[in-house]
Design a protein around this motif. Structure first.
Motif, PDB file in Angstrom:
ATOM      1  N   ALA A 260       0.826  -1.215   0.000  1.00 21.90           N
ATOM      2  CA  ALA A 260       0.000   0.000   0.000  1.00 21.90           C
ATOM      3  C   ALA A 260       0.856   1.259   0.000  1.00 21.90           C
ATOM      4  O   ALA A 260       0.541   2.240  -0.696  1.00 21.90           O
ATOM      5  CB  ALA A 260      -0.930  -0.011   1.212  1.00 21.90           C
ATOM      6  N   ALA A 261       1.941   1.250   0.771  1.00 24.03           N
ATOM      7  CA  ALA A 261       2.779   2.439   0.857  1.00 24.03           C
ATOM      8  C   ALA A 261       3.399   2.775  -0.493  1.00 24.03           C
ATOM      9  O   ALA A 261       3.467   3.949  -0.893  1.00 24.03           O
ATOM     10  CB  ALA A 261       3.868   2.233   1.902  1.00 24.03           C
ATOM     11  N   ARG A 262       3.830   1.765  -1.219  1.00 24.57           N
ATOM     12  CA  ARG A 262       4.432   2.004  -2.531  1.00 24.57           C
ATOM     13  C   ARG A 262       3.372   2.501  -3.525  1.00 24.57           C
ATOM     14  O   ARG A 262       3.657   3.339  -4.380  1.00 24.57           O
ATOM     15  CB  ARG A 262       5.101   0.729  -3.023  1.00 24.57           C
ATOM     16  CG  ARG A 262       6.266   0.293  -2.145  1.00 24.57           C
ATOM     17  CD  ARG A 262       6.780  -1.077  -2.534  1.00 24.57           C
ATOM     18  NE  ARG A 262       7.531  -1.037  -3.778  1.00 24.57           N
ATOM     19  CZ  ARG A 262       7.956  -2.116  -4.413  1.00 24.57           C
ATOM     20  NH1 ARG A 262       7.691  -3.329  -3.923  1.00 24.57           N
ATOM     21  NH2 ARG A 262       8.646  -2.009  -5.528  1.00 24.57           N
ATOM     22  N   ALA A 263       2.162   1.973  -3.400  1.00 29.67           N
ATOM     23  CA  ALA A 263       1.080   2.445  -4.265  1.00 29.67           C
ATOM     24  C   ALA A 263       0.767   3.906  -3.987  1.00 29.67           C
ATOM     25  O   ALA A 263       0.610   4.715  -4.920  1.00 29.67           O
ATOM     26  CB  ALA A 263      -0.161   1.584  -4.054  1.00 29.67           C
ATOM     27  N   TYR A 264       0.673   4.282  -2.713  1.00 32.00           N
ATOM     28  CA  TYR A 264       0.399   5.673  -2.362  1.00 32.00           C
ATOM     29  C   TYR A 264       1.529   6.579  -2.843  1.00 32.00           C
ATOM     30  O   TYR A 264       1.291   7.720  -3.282  1.00 32.00           O
ATOM     31  CB  TYR A 264       0.223   5.827  -0.848  1.00 32.00           C
ATOM     32  CG  TYR A 264      -1.167   5.487  -0.365  1.00 32.00           C
ATOM     33  CD1 TYR A 264      -2.271   6.245  -0.758  1.00 32.00           C
ATOM     34  CD2 TYR A 264      -1.378   4.424   0.516  1.00 32.00           C
ATOM     35  CE1 TYR A 264      -3.551   5.933  -0.308  1.00 32.00           C
ATOM     36  CE2 TYR A 264      -2.653   4.104   0.967  1.00 32.00           C
ATOM     37  CZ  TYR A 264      -3.733   4.864   0.549  1.00 32.00           C
ATOM     38  OH  TYR A 264      -4.996   4.560   0.992  1.00 32.00           O
ATOM     39  N   ASN A 265       2.765   6.091  -2.757  1.00 39.24           N
ATOM     40  CA  ASN A 265       3.887   6.893  -3.247  1.00 39.24           C
ATOM     41  C   ASN A 265       3.746   7.144  -4.748  1.00 39.24           C
ATOM     42  O   ASN A 265       3.973   8.261  -5.231  1.00 39.24           O
ATOM     43  CB  ASN A 265       5.210   6.179  -2.956  1.00 39.24           C
ATOM     44  CG  ASN A 265       6.408   7.038  -3.290  1.00 39.24           C
ATOM     45  OD1 ASN A 265       6.595   8.115  -2.740  1.00 39.24           O
ATOM     46  ND2 ASN A 265       7.241   6.565  -4.211  1.00 39.24           N
ATOM     47  N   GLY A 266       3.353   6.112  -5.481  1.00 37.78           N
ATOM     48  CA  GLY A 266       3.127   6.279  -6.911  1.00 37.78           C
ATOM     49  C   GLY A 266       2.015   7.269  -7.207  1.00 37.78           C
ATOM     50  O   GLY A 266       2.131   8.115  -8.103  1.00 37.78           O
ATOM     51  N   LEU A 267       0.929   7.165  -6.454  1.00 43.22           N
ATOM     52  CA  LEU A 267      -0.178   8.103  -6.652  1.00 43.22           C
ATOM     53  C   LEU A 267       0.251   9.535  -6.334  1.00 43.22           C
ATOM     54  O   LEU A 267      -0.180  10.489  -7.002  1.00 43.22           O
ATOM     55  CB  LEU A 267      -1.363   7.698  -5.770  1.00 43.22           C
ATOM     56  CG  LEU A 267      -2.047   6.382  -6.165  1.00 43.22           C
ATOM     57  CD1 LEU A 267      -3.046   5.962  -5.095  1.00 43.22           C
ATOM     58  CD2 LEU A 267      -2.737   6.512  -7.521  1.00 43.22           C
ATOM     59  N   ALA A 268       1.119   9.685  -5.323  1.00 48.15           N
ATOM     60  CA  ALA A 268       1.633  11.018  -4.998  1.00 48.15           C
ATOM     61  C   ALA A 268       2.471  11.559  -6.151  1.00 48.15           C
ATOM     62  O   ALA A 268       2.403  12.751  -6.479  1.00 48.15           O
ATOM     63  CB  ALA A 268       2.467  10.963  -3.718  1.00 48.15           C
ATOM     64  N   LEU A 269       3.249  10.697  -6.794  1.00 50.34           N
ATOM     65  CA  LEU A 269       4.036  11.137  -7.945  1.00 50.34           C
ATOM     66  C   LEU A 269       3.128  11.585  -9.096  1.00 50.34           C
ATOM     67  O   LEU A 269       3.436  12.551  -9.802  1.00 50.34           O
ATOM     68  CB  LEU A 269       4.954  10.001  -8.407  1.00 50.34           C
ATOM     69  CG  LEU A 269       6.099   9.637  -7.456  1.00 50.34           C
ATOM     70  CD1 LEU A 269       6.822   8.394  -7.947  1.00 50.34           C
ATOM     71  CD2 LEU A 269       7.085  10.795  -7.316  1.00 50.34           C
ATOM     72  N   ASP A 278      -1.090  19.387  -2.940  1.00 55.62           N
ATOM     73  CA  ASP A 278      -1.869  19.057  -1.746  1.00 55.62           C
ATOM     74  C   ASP A 278      -2.349  17.601  -1.819  1.00 55.62           C
ATOM     75  O   ASP A 278      -2.327  16.875  -0.826  1.00 55.62           O
ATOM     76  CB  ASP A 278      -3.060  19.999  -1.607  1.00 55.62           C
ATOM     77  CG  ASP A 278      -2.641  21.406  -1.197  1.00 55.62           C
ATOM     78  OD1 ASP A 278      -1.612  21.524  -0.493  1.00 55.62           O
ATOM     79  OD2 ASP A 278      -3.325  22.366  -1.583  1.00 55.62           O
ATOM     80  N   GLY A 279      -2.791  17.185  -2.994  1.00 57.62           N
ATOM     81  CA  GLY A 279      -3.185  15.784  -3.170  1.00 57.62           C
ATOM     82  C   GLY A 279      -2.019  14.846  -2.945  1.00 57.62           C
ATOM     83  O   GLY A 279      -2.168  13.775  -2.349  1.00 57.62           O
ATOM     84  N   ALA A 280      -0.826  15.256  -3.396  1.00 62.95           N
ATOM     85  CA  ALA A 280       0.368  14.441  -3.180  1.00 62.95           C
ATOM     86  C   ALA A 280       0.639  14.278  -1.696  1.00 62.95           C
ATOM     87  O   ALA A 280       0.938  13.164  -1.222  1.00 62.95           O
ATOM     88  CB  ALA A 280       1.568  15.086  -3.873  1.00 62.95           C
ATOM     89  N   LEU A 281       0.528  15.358  -0.942  1.00 62.29           N
ATOM     90  CA  LEU A 281       0.786  15.281   0.500  1.00 62.29           C
ATOM     91  C   LEU A 281      -0.236  14.392   1.207  1.00 62.29           C
ATOM     92  O   LEU A 281       0.109  13.678   2.167  1.00 62.29           O
ATOM     93  CB  LEU A 281       0.779  16.686   1.104  1.00 62.29           C
ATOM     94  CG  LEU A 281       1.990  17.557   0.719  1.00 62.29           C
ATOM     95  CD1 LEU A 281       1.765  19.006   1.144  1.00 62.29           C
ATOM     96  CD2 LEU A 281       3.269  17.001   1.359  1.00 62.29           C
ATOM     97  N   GLN A 282      -1.464  14.391   0.735  1.00 61.06           N
ATOM     98  CA  GLN A 282      -2.480  13.506   1.314  1.00 61.06           C
ATOM     99  C   GLN A 282      -2.136  12.042   1.064  1.00 61.06           C
ATOM    100  O   GLN A 282      -2.249  11.197   1.950  1.00 61.06           O
ATOM    101  CB  GLN A 282      -3.855  13.844   0.742  1.00 61.06           C
ATOM    102  CG  GLN A 282      -4.406  15.190   1.190  1.00 61.06           C
ATOM    103  CD  GLN A 282      -5.715  15.548   0.505  1.00 61.06           C
ATOM    104  OE1 GLN A 282      -6.246  14.776  -0.291  1.00 61.06           O
ATOM    105  NE2 GLN A 282      -6.243  16.722   0.803  1.00 61.06           N
ATOM    106  N   ASN A 283      -1.700  11.724  -0.157  1.00 63.88           N
ATOM    107  CA  ASN A 283      -1.324  10.344  -0.463  1.00 63.88           C
ATOM    108  C   ASN A 283      -0.061   9.931   0.287  1.00 63.88           C
ATOM    109  O   ASN A 283       0.065   8.779   0.723  1.00 63.88           O
ATOM    110  CB  ASN A 283      -1.114  10.187  -1.975  1.00 63.88           C
ATOM    111  CG  ASN A 283      -2.419   9.922  -2.702  1.00 63.88           C
ATOM    112  OD1 ASN A 283      -3.212   9.079  -2.304  1.00 63.88           O
ATOM    113  ND2 ASN A 283      -2.659  10.662  -3.783  1.00 63.88           N
ATOM    114  N   ILE A 284       0.860  10.863   0.458  1.00 71.51           N
ATOM    115  CA  ILE A 284       2.073  10.560   1.225  1.00 71.51           C
ATOM    116  C   ILE A 284       1.719  10.251   2.673  1.00 71.51           C
ATOM    117  O   ILE A 284       2.211   9.276   3.260  1.00 71.51           O
ATOM    118  CB  ILE A 284       3.068  11.730   1.130  1.00 71.51           C
ATOM    119  CG1 ILE A 284       3.672  11.773  -0.285  1.00 71.51           C
ATOM    120  CG2 ILE A 284       4.168  11.598   2.181  1.00 71.51           C
ATOM    121  CD1 ILE A 284       4.430  13.051  -0.596  1.00 71.51           C
TER     122      ILE A 284
END
Length: 343
Positions: A260-269, A278-284
């Motif tokens: 999940a953490a790697r997926a969220y990191n990808g979504l933040a990218l 702001d969306g990136a910081l939420q996913n991070i």
């Protein structure tokens, strides 16, 4: 930065598990479990208790050496591996411990000592990991012909995509990508046999900056249900400025039970590629809730980048300072900190 983890992982985790299983000595068994779980203080305590009770002394000294190696205490690790070698003379044990000792010496910058340990391994019977490490030592000592000879020997014994990629990365760390590229080309001559092979081929094309070919290989891997292919596809799509397809890949990876953490990191990218910081910081923030150490490092670095792009330089400076407290050897982060000091 992460090479030490790769080296350590290659040295004999399976041997560790087999050595721990089936033993009656509880302190030793518990220490082995704690080591596998990353609970290093408890592992050290258990191994020391085992030594104090004169139970599996060389194996326990080996275990303590591995713990110290994982903690970056390379001199202590080398000493403990030396003690273990004094206690046990079976070839299998000696080769295993010498492999750890050589890696600890290498990571501690004692290249000549590491080379001596590798020579001792060769007297027992060198394997691909030994030749690979000698190759890396050659690069450190500017002995480039010797390095190549040993890398070739490693690739002859281990004809896997992974070995060719490891050799390329070793050259890359010394800014010798042109020398390493030969091994990527050789790897592409291998015949793929399953999803993992197509995944590795995708990684190779990515490193060669042939993104359409990387995409094609990774799509084949994904069709064969190799989960990690979708994660890497996200990266390839981002390189092609296709954040929509990248986001879809990261989401599919998460939906299939990926990290999940790697997926969220990808979504933040993806968010940052679209200017949505702001969306990136939420996913991070969401990713950090379940992140392991490696994933946390990526997320925390990208957090700095997001704040910088928001032009919130004060927060970015605070975040990079916190980051370097946890990961002081990250050269990219050191440069980023220097840049932020002037903002």
């Amino acid at each position: 930065m992460k090479r030490k983890h790769i080296l350590l992982a290659a040295l004999g985790a399976a041997w560790l598990l087999s050595a721990c299983g089936g033993e009656k000595q509880k302190a030793y068994e518990d220490a082995c479990e704690k080591l596998e779980q990353g609970e290093y203080a408890q592992a050290l305590k258990g191994f020391q208790e085992s030594v104090d009770q004169d139970v599996k002394v060389p194996q326990s000294q080996r275990g303590m050496g591995i713990v110290h190696m994982k903690m970056g205490n390379y001199d202590q690790a080398v000493s403990l591996f030396g003690y273990a070698l004094e206690e046990e003379d079976s070839k299998k044990f000696r080769k295993d411990v010498l492999s750890y000792k050589a890696a600890a010496e290498y990571e501690g910058g004692k290249f000549e000592e590491a080379l001596e340990s590798c020579e001792a391994i060769k007297e027992i019977g060198a394997d691909a990991s030994c030749y690979f490490l000698v190759g890396r030592i050659g690069l450190e000592l500017d002995q480039y012909d010797a390095a190549k000879s040993n890398f070739d020997a490693a690739a002859e014994q281990d004809t896997s995509y992974g070995m060719f990629l490891e050799i390329y990365q070793a050259y890359t760390e010394k800014d010798m990508q042109a020398d390493g590229k030969e091994y990527l080309t050789r790897a592409l001559n291998l015949k793929p046999e399953g999803g993992k092979d197509y995944y590795q081929r995708g990684r190779i094309y990515y490193l060669m900056e042939d993104f359409p070919s990387a995409q094609g290989e990774l799509l084949k891997a994904a069709e064969m249900d190799y989960k990690e292919a979708r994660l890497f596809l996200g990266k390839v799509y981002l390189e092609q400025q296709d954040s929509a397809n990248a986001r879809a890949m990261y989401q599919e990876y998460a939906d299939e039970g990926g990290n999940a953490a790697r997926a969220y990191n990808g979504l933040a990218l993806c968010d940052m590629a679209e200017g949505n910081y702001d969306g990136a910081l939420q996913n991070i923030a969401a990713g950090l809730q379940s992140a392991d150490q490696e994933s946390a490092q990526d997320l925390l670095y990208n957090e700095v980048v997001a704040y910088e792009n928001k032009r919130d330089f004060a927060t970015a400076r605070n975040k990079i300072t916190e980051y370097l407290t946890r990961y002081p050897d990250d050269e990219n982060a050191q440069r980023e900190a220097g840049f932020l000091q002037n903002r």
